[in-house]
Design a protein around this motif. Structure first.
Motif, short mmCIF file in Angstrom:
data_model
loop_
_atom_site.label_atom_id
_atom_site.label_comp_id
_atom_site.label_asym_id
_atom_site.label_seq_id
_atom_site.Cartn_x
_atom_site.Cartn_y
_atom_site.Cartn_z
N LEU A 145 0.84 -1.21 0.00
CA LEU A 145 0.00 0.00 0.00
C LEU A 145 0.87 1.25 0.00
CD1 LEU A 145 -2.75 1.47 0.24
CD2 LEU A 145 -2.54 1.19 2.73
N ASP A 146 1.87 1.28 0.87
CA ASP A 146 2.78 2.43 0.91
C ASP A 146 3.45 2.66 -0.44
OD1 ASP A 146 2.23 3.01 3.55
OD2 ASP A 146 4.00 1.99 4.35
N ASN A 147 3.89 1.57 -1.08
CA ASN A 147 4.54 1.69 -2.39
C ASN A 147 3.59 2.28 -3.43
OD1 ASN A 147 6.97 0.70 -1.45
ND2 ASN A 147 6.54 -1.39 -2.09
N LYS A 148 2.34 1.84 -3.41
CA LYS A 148 1.36 2.37 -4.36
C LYS A 148 1.14 3.87 -4.14
CE LYS A 148 -1.19 -1.90 -5.16
NZ LYS A 148 -2.46 -2.61 -5.01
N ILE A 149 1.03 4.26 -2.89
CA ILE A 149 0.82 5.68 -2.58
C ILE A 149 2.03 6.50 -3.01
CG2 ILE A 149 0.68 7.31 -0.64
CD1 ILE A 149 -1.18 5.24 0.75
N TRP A 150 3.23 6.08 -2.60
CA TRP A 150 4.42 6.88 -2.90
C TRP A 150 4.81 6.81 -4.38
CZ3 TRP A 150 5.71 10.74 -0.11
CH2 TRP A 150 5.28 10.78 1.22
#
Length: 171
Positions: A145-150
């Motif tokens: 999720l963090d990777n998708k956001i960033w």
């Protein structure tokens, strides 16, 4: 995540401009929000806005702010801040806002009071976001999720840099 976070980049700030800006506005005292846009009406629908972090990188000549709000991105505040001081004249300013519940990220680009971009750059259903926080969901990882956001933030700022600059200078 306790608050909606907005990450602001102000491009082409020379070291001398940054030094003068820091002298005039003293970002470390936290009052910079009100100093840049003194009028509450100039902050739009955002009634609570705090500076969480300030940084200047002389190598890439970018000034960074991390702002916190309850929910909405401080778009009107940023638009008014972009014309409220001569330091930001003819400077591209990008702001990416991660919604408090991490269901969306908004990308905004502003220059000289004009909103150039204001669009969602990442969206995910709350139920899907929740699965990333649930240890019983092996197919969903919080790092994913963090990777998708960033990744969405990185793509947005890269596109803005490419679209609004010519050899490092605003188009």
């Amino acid at each position: 995540m306790d608050a909606t976070k907005s990450f602001v980049k102000i491009y082409n700030m020379t070291p001398l401009q940054a030094e003068d800006f820091e002298f005039d506005f003293e970002p470390e005292d936290g009052g910079i929000i009100q100093k840049l846009v003194p009028s509450e009406a100039g902050r739009g629908d955002v009634h609570w806005l705090e500076l969480e972090e300030y940084e200047y990188n002389a190598n890439n000549q970018i000034m960074y702010f991390t702002l916190e709000t309850k929910w909405a991105p401080p778009t009107e505040w940023l638009r008014n801040a972009s014309v409220g001081t001569h330091y930001f004249e003819n400077k591209l300013i990008t702001m990416t806002t991660i919604q408090k519940d991490e269901t969306s990220v908004t990308g905004i680009a502003i220059m000289d009071g004009e909103v150039l971009q204001n669009k969602p750059i990442f969206e995910m259903d709350l139920e899907e976001v929740s699965k990333h926080y649930d240890d019983d969901e092996p197919d969903f990882d919080l790092d994913e999720l963090d990777n998708k956001i960033w990744d969405s933030i990185g793509k947005f700022t890269t596109v803005c840099e490419q679209f609004y600059f010519d050899n490092g200078e605003p188009k």
